[in-house]
Scaffold this motif. Structure first.
Motif, PDB file in Angstrom:
ATOM      1  N   ARG A 274       0.838  -1.212   0.000  1.00 10.48           N
ATOM      2  CA  ARG A 274       0.000   0.000   0.000  1.00 10.48           C
ATOM      3  C   ARG A 274       0.864   1.249   0.000  1.00 10.48           C
ATOM      4  O   ARG A 274       1.902   1.304   0.676  1.00 10.48           O
ATOM      5  N   LEU A 275       0.407   2.237  -0.766  1.00  8.00           N
ATOM      6  CA  LEU A 275       1.025   3.555  -0.805  1.00  8.00           C
ATOM      7  C   LEU A 275       0.199   4.536   0.013  1.00  8.00           C
ATOM      8  O   LEU A 275      -1.037   4.477   0.019  1.00  8.00           O
ATOM      9  N   SER A 276       0.870   5.470   0.650  1.00  8.40           N
ATOM     10  CA  SER A 276       0.204   6.551   1.364  1.00  8.40           C
ATOM     11  C   SER A 276      -0.433   7.521   0.363  1.00  8.40           C
ATOM     12  O   SER A 276      -0.185   7.431  -0.843  1.00  8.40           O
ATOM     13  N   PRO A 277      -1.244   8.469   0.845  1.00 14.04           N
ATOM     14  CA  PRO A 277      -1.793   9.468  -0.083  1.00 14.04           C
ATOM     15  C   PRO A 277      -0.725  10.252  -0.836  1.00 14.04           C
ATOM     16  O   PRO A 277      -1.003  10.817  -1.899  1.00 14.04           O
ATOM     17  N   GLU A 278       0.491  10.265  -0.310  1.00 11.97           N
ATOM     18  CA  GLU A 278       1.607  10.957  -0.974  1.00 11.97           C
ATOM     19  C   GLU A 278       2.370  10.050  -1.933  1.00 11.97           C
ATOM     20  O   GLU A 278       3.376  10.476  -2.507  1.00 11.97           O
ATOM     21  N   GLY A 279       1.947   8.797  -2.079  1.00  9.38           N
ATOM     22  CA  GLY A 279       2.600   7.887  -3.010  1.00  9.38           C
ATOM     23  C   GLY A 279       3.823   7.201  -2.452  1.00  9.38           C
ATOM     24  O   GLY A 279       4.696   6.765  -3.220  1.00  9.38           O
ATOM     25  N   VAL A 280       3.892   7.034  -1.122  1.00  9.40           N
ATOM     26  CA  VAL A 280       5.045   6.436  -0.457  1.00  9.40           C
ATOM     27  C   VAL A 280       4.617   5.121   0.194  1.00  9.40           C
ATOM     28  O   VAL A 280       3.574   5.060   0.842  1.00  9.40           O
ATOM     29  N   PRO A 281       5.402   4.051   0.071  1.00 10.26           N
ATOM     30  CA  PRO A 281       5.050   2.797   0.742  1.00 10.26           C
ATOM     31  C   PRO A 281       4.880   3.009   2.241  1.00 10.26           C
ATOM     32  O   PRO A 281       5.627   3.764   2.869  1.00 10.26           O
ATOM     33  N   GLU A 282       3.887   2.307   2.840  1.00 14.01           N
ATOM     34  CA  GLU A 282       3.609   2.537   4.246  1.00 14.01           C
ATOM     35  C   GLU A 282       3.266   1.235   4.964  1.00 14.01           C
ATOM     36  O   GLU A 282       2.982   0.211   4.342  1.00 14.01           O
ATOM     37  N   LYS A 283       3.279   1.301   6.285  1.00 11.28           N
ATOM     38  CA  LYS A 283       2.909   0.174   7.117  1.00 11.28           C
ATOM     39  C   LYS A 283       1.387   0.039   7.179  1.00 11.28           C
ATOM     40  O   LYS A 283       0.661   1.034   7.205  1.00 11.28           O
ATOM     41  N   VAL A 284       0.919  -1.211   7.195  1.00 11.25           N
ATOM     42  CA  VAL A 284      -0.498  -1.527   7.380  1.00 11.25           C
ATOM     43  C   VAL A 284      -0.551  -2.501   8.553  1.00 11.25           C
ATOM     44  O   VAL A 284      -0.074  -3.636   8.439  1.00 11.25           O
ATOM     45  N   PRO A 285      -1.095  -2.113   9.695  1.00  6.75           N
ATOM     46  CA  PRO A 285      -0.886  -2.879  10.927  1.00  6.75           C
ATOM     47  C   PRO A 285      -1.403  -4.304  10.904  1.00  6.75           C
ATOM     48  O   PRO A 285      -0.809  -5.188  11.524  1.00  6.75           O
TER      49      PRO A 285
END
Length: 684
Positions: A274-285
């Protein structure tokens, strides 16, 4: 009856970096090669994708490694005005583009066509165009232009064209936006194929545009992201990865993008991230793969820690509902099916076989057919298939559909068939020998259903659930309840509707057209729409391969539209282009668009769109593909695709019959040529 003046945008800027590392499974390091490009090294996992946002640097660290989707129609504009009306009657036209891949209806009623062209000379001279800077997208596709064509609701006028520079991306394929259907069009996201000199770096791109065509035409991209989907190593790195061609992804209401990456049925890597709204990979708990510092994953590599396996013995032993009347399906997670116990950590993941004798093959990466997000809740649904091995050591493929909440915690999953059924005289049938795949998903927002498009290769005792054996709907009958006939070496499709909340089956039908020749037909329909056509639920007719290539579409009442390829395709009496009924002459391979009732019990509309063919031998047809569609309840449907070419690159077969060709359209194909159709439907 018919047989047969540019505005330059500002793009994203800034450096970007890829990283690469080994991937560990049960203490064994699996090397990933060719994953690095120039740039700083960040993170600890194998690099799969790169991201670039306007005015900033973002480094993505993710893992390495055949056609999805939110509803395409909205009912209001940003000003509260009703959307513009579609054409008054049928429209079929060729266009100068190479292909159109998808079509999206915006909230003002206008349409976006995504596709690929070799030039823009076919556009009317006064067409306003915008060239998007492709900075940050790793692609050099010689001779191709990826584009979005904004057209009026009645298809008469091209309003604007937004395109990437020639020779950069190959095409624009998928389009998604953040609104719930019925609301004004939200933020707009796109994807398309990337072509690179090094096959290790091939895949697709994701991009967020800076406008949505309703509020104004885009002038640039907000961010881009390179998703790697290299060809299968097991296939000699030939062809394209399913992830590159299909591009399984969707966007949440807040602009987060969930996407699939990798190579299917292979040795290396596949995952959902998943990408954040800024287009950066992020953690998904809630996702099972948490070993990386900067992102999480649903690891789509069967058997590995972080994949879809139970972490405890209690979860592995649990007997749960299968969604259609049985409560003896074992395993809290779908991949427990293939293994002898749970996978609590990377050093303790036992192999197979599972409780029915299945195990995974030596090609453990899985094929994600589609990802779809309910934007009211941001619950994610995805469908996938696993290359498995039967107890007899014969190869097989098994499907599953999974639901996870917005934080990634498992809600339910479905196998789409009974994992075991009783034998006469005792014991169980407990292996489904046909190959089975999930090809597409869609949300039926009105009825709170997940629409599943799946496919089977072969038939035996256990296959996809029959349309007249639905525990939650006693007495139900699908339009085509089951696989019939004696032809097993064919691919046929299946539609099902599952409840969004629990995954309970509420409706199903097969999508499988007849063979060309004599058949074991039963009684014919007496329904006016299908009068004279043999009923597929009578007799035991032989079927032929029927593959559905494009995205599903669902309207505000829950009708379902599919675009497929079949042979003697059943068409309705109000079809734009009808198939000859059995005994009237030869059929031909054909692309068709079909609308099912909300409960999948019958047809509302079914038409071909194919070259006019010779009824003596079928010559002239078999030359079209339909890949995108929009369905408007009580009105009609749009569809897009292409006319294919022969081995010499010439337009194959005969032209399709055209109607009401707009000024920007063409009467006939010229090589591979885009197709657009609108069909008015009067049989709701």
């Amino acid at each position: 009856m018919t047989l047969g003046a540019a505005v330059l945008s500002v793009g994203c800027a800034g450096p970007m970096g890829d990283t690469t590392a080994g991937e560990t499974t049960s203490g064994t390091t699996e090397a990933t090669t060719g994953e690095s490009t120039a740039g700083p090294s960040t993170g600890s996992g194998p690099t799969e994708s790169t991201s670039q946002a306007t005015g900033s640097e973002t480094d993505a660290t993710t893992s390495d490694t055949d056609d999805e989707s939110a509803s395409e129609s909205s009912d209001t504009t940003t000003t509260g005005e009703p959307p513009a009306d579609p054409p008054a009657g049928d429209v079929v036209t060729y266009a100068g583009a190479h292909q159109f891949h998808r079509i999206k209806r915006l909230s003002d009623g206008t349409l976006l066509l995504s596709g690929q062209a070799t030039n823009l000379d076919w556009l009317p001279a006064d067409t306003e165009t915008t060239e998007l800077v492709a900075a940050g997208i790793d692609s050099a596709s010689a001779g191709n232009i990826g584009l979005l064509v904004h057209v009026s609701a009645d298809l008469s006028t091209i309003l604007h064209v937004v395109h990437f520079p020639a020779g950069s991306v190959r095409d624009v394929v998928r389009m998604r936006s953040t609104e719930v259907p019925g609301e004004p069009t939200g933020e707009l996201f796109i994807s398309g194929r990337r072509d690179t000199a090094d096959v290790e770096n091939e895949g697709y791109y994701l991009a967020k545009l800076d406008n949505n065509f309703v509020d104004g035409p885009p002038s640039g991209v907000v961010w881009t992201y390179n998703v790697r989907g290299r060809p299968r190593q097991a296939g000699g790195f030939n062809g394209e990865s399913h992830y590159k061609s299909r591009q399984p992804w969707d966007v949440q209401s807040d602009g987060r993008v969930v996407y699939g990456l990798g190579s299917e049925y292979d040795f290396s890597w596949a995952a959902i991230e998943r990408l954040s709204p800024e287009g950066v990979p992020e953690k998904v708990p809630g996702w099972p793969g948490q070993e990386w510092d900067d992102h999480s994953a649903v690891v789509m590599k069967a058997g590995r820690h972080g994949s879809l396996r139970s972490p405890t013995q209690a979860d592995y032993d649990a007997l749960l509902s299968d969604g259609n009347g049985r409560d003896d399906r074992q395993g809290t997670w779908p991949d427990d099916y293939y293994f002898s116990g749970p996978c609590p950590d990377k050093d303790n993941c036992p192999g197979g076989p599972g409780y029915t004798g299945y195990r995974t093959s030596d090609k453990p990466t899985q094929r994600v057919g589609d990802i779809v997000i309910d934007r009211r809740s941001d619950i994610m649904y995805f469908g996938y298939s696993t290359q498995s091995v039967l107890p007899s050591n014969l190869p097989d493929f098994e499907p599953a559909v999974v639901a996870m909440d917005s934080e990634g915690y498992l809600l339910w999953w479905s196998r789409l068939y009974h994992e075991r059924i009783e034998k006469n005289g005792g014991g169980f049938h407990q292996n489904s020998t046909p190959d089975q795949y999930v090809d597409d998903l869609e949300i039926d927002y009105t009825n709170d259903r997940l629409v599943v498009l799946a496919r089977a290769h072969g038939n035996n005792v256990i296959n996809f659930w029959s349309g007249d054996q639905i525990a939650a709907q006693p007495g139900a009958s699908g339009f085509q309840n089951r696989f019939t006939g004696t032809s097993g070496n064919i691919h046929i499709s299946w539609l099902g509707k599952l409840s969004l909340a629990e995954g309970t089956l509420h409706a199903s039908t097969y999508v499988a057209e007849y063979v060309d020749g004599d058949n074991n037909y039963g009684a014919a329909f007496d329904d006016g729409l299908l009068a004279g056509w043999p009923n597929p639920n009578a007799g035991w007719p032989d079927l032929n391969t029927t593959r559905c290539h494009g995205d599903l579409a669902v309207d505000g009442a829950g009708h379902v539209l599919v675009t497929c390829v079949g042979r003697r395709t059943m068409t309705t009496s109000n079809a734009y282009q009808q198939m000859l009924k059995p005994g009237e002459g030869s059929s031909t391979w054909n692309a068709f668009a079909r609308v099912y009732r909300p409960d999948l019990s019958g047809l509302v509309y079914s038409t071909l769109l194919v070259g006019t063919w010779d009824p003596e031998n079928g010559a002239g047809g078999g030359n079209t593909e339909l890949r995108g569609s929009v369905l408007i309840d009580g009105v009609g449907l749009y569809t897009v695709g292409a006319h294919t070419t022969d081995e010499e690159g010439m337009a194959d077969g005969n032209p399709v019959p055209v109607a009401e060709v707009p000024m920007w359209g063409q009467q006939a194909p010229d090589g591979e040529t885009a197709l657009v159709g609108y069909f008015s439907v009067d049989s709701w």
